[in-house]
Design an enzyme around this catalytic site. Structure first.
Site, PDB file in Angstrom:
ATOM      1  N   HIS A  59       0.856  -1.182   0.000  1.00 41.36           N
ATOM      2  CA  HIS A  59       0.000   0.000   0.000  1.00 41.36           C
ATOM      3  C   HIS A  59       0.895   1.237   0.000  1.00 41.36           C
ATOM      4  O   HIS A  59       2.052   1.185   0.449  1.00 41.36           O
ATOM      5  CB  HIS A  59      -0.897   0.016   1.233  1.00 41.36           C
ATOM      6  CG  HIS A  59      -1.972  -1.016   1.207  1.00 41.36           C
ATOM      7  ND1 HIS A  59      -3.051  -0.966   2.053  1.00 41.36           N
ATOM      8  CD2 HIS A  59      -2.142  -2.130   0.444  1.00 41.36           C
ATOM      9  CE1 HIS A  59      -3.847  -1.995   1.814  1.00 41.36           C
ATOM     10  NE2 HIS A  59      -3.308  -2.721   0.850  1.00 41.36           N
ATOM     11  N   GLU A  61       0.989   3.827   1.900  1.00 40.39           N
ATOM     12  CA  GLU A  61       1.506   4.186   3.221  1.00 40.39           C
ATOM     13  C   GLU A  61       2.681   3.310   3.615  1.00 40.39           C
ATOM     14  O   GLU A  61       3.698   3.799   4.128  1.00 40.39           O
ATOM     15  CB  GLU A  61       0.414   4.040   4.296  1.00 40.39           C
ATOM     16  CG  GLU A  61      -0.822   4.865   4.059  1.00 40.39           C
ATOM     17  CD  GLU A  61      -1.953   4.103   3.379  1.00 40.39           C
ATOM     18  OE1 GLU A  61      -3.106   4.269   3.811  1.00 40.39           O
ATOM     19  OE2 GLU A  61      -1.678   3.344   2.428  1.00 40.39           O
ATOM     20  N   CYS A  89      -6.260   1.599   5.955  1.00 36.31           N
ATOM     21  CA  CYS A  89      -6.851   0.330   6.361  1.00 36.31           C
ATOM     22  C   CYS A  89      -6.225  -0.103   7.691  1.00 36.31           C
ATOM     23  O   CYS A  89      -5.310   0.546   8.206  1.00 36.31           O
ATOM     24  CB  CYS A  89      -6.609  -0.730   5.286  1.00 36.31           C
ATOM     25  SG  CYS A  89      -4.877  -1.237   5.137  1.00 36.31           S
ATOM     26  N   CYS A  92      -2.386  -0.625   7.523  1.00 34.24           N
ATOM     27  CA  CYS A  92      -1.638   0.630   7.488  1.00 34.24           C
ATOM     28  C   CYS A  92      -1.725   1.364   8.823  1.00 34.24           C
ATOM     29  O   CYS A  92      -0.744   1.977   9.254  1.00 34.24           O
ATOM     30  CB  CYS A  92      -2.123   1.494   6.338  1.00 34.24           C
ATOM     31  SG  CYS A  92      -1.723   0.756   4.723  1.00 34.24           S
TER      32      CYS A  92
END
Length: 163
Positions: A59, A61, A89, A92
């Site tokens: 992701h 992040e 999410c 993260c």
């Protein structure tokens, strides 16, 4: 938190550019920028690369945190602010806590998987060993619009398919 709105918008625009780069590659368009509060500089920029890297943890992040850790030679990213186009999410969120970021700025809420307010109430998680401040809604229309346009194009078959 008393983070300057002008700076938040500037950083979010950079995150939106990152998200756009991901969209061009067929990745879900989410972008992130990690800002160093102490040195007033960008530590890292990233976009989702789950498909390209064949990595469910890739992701925006997570990739930004990894880049910043390499840059400063430390997994603790104290005095940093994560700026991301979509509400993080749960994975993260956990990474932000473990990295000890000082703050989070995000654009659009994620009603399906958002772990800050939408699906999980981060401020109420008293058991976490680290807390950070949160500012939401910065350029939320632009961030949400980018995602909506991407998924509309995907449904029309206009987004590259990956195996």
């Amino acid at each position: 938190m008393d983070f300057p709105l002008e700076k938040a918008r500037y950083l979010m625009n950079l995150a939106l550019k990152e998200a756009g780069l991901g969209a061009k590659k067929g990745e879900v368009p989410i972008g992130a920028v990690l800002w160093d509060l102490k040195h007033r500089q960008i530590l890292a920029k990233a976009h989702n690369q789950c498909i390209a890297l064949k990595d469910p943890s890739a992701h925006a992040e997570i990739l930004a945190l990894r880049q910043a850790g390499e840059k400063i030679n430390n997994y603790r990213l104290l005095n940093s602010v994560m700026v991301v186009t979509l509400e993080p999410c749960i994975m993260c969120l956990g990474a932000l806590v473990q990295a000890r970021v000082s703050g989070l700025i995000f654009g659009a809420r994620d009603p399906k998987a958002g772990a800050i307010y939408s699906r999980l109430d981060y401020p109420s998680l008293k058991w976490l060993n680290h807390k950070f401040w949160v500012i939401e809604g910065v350029l939320s229309q632009e961030a949400g619009g980018l995602l909506k346009a991407f998924f509309l194009r995907k449904r029309k078959g206009e987004v590259p398919k990956w195996s």
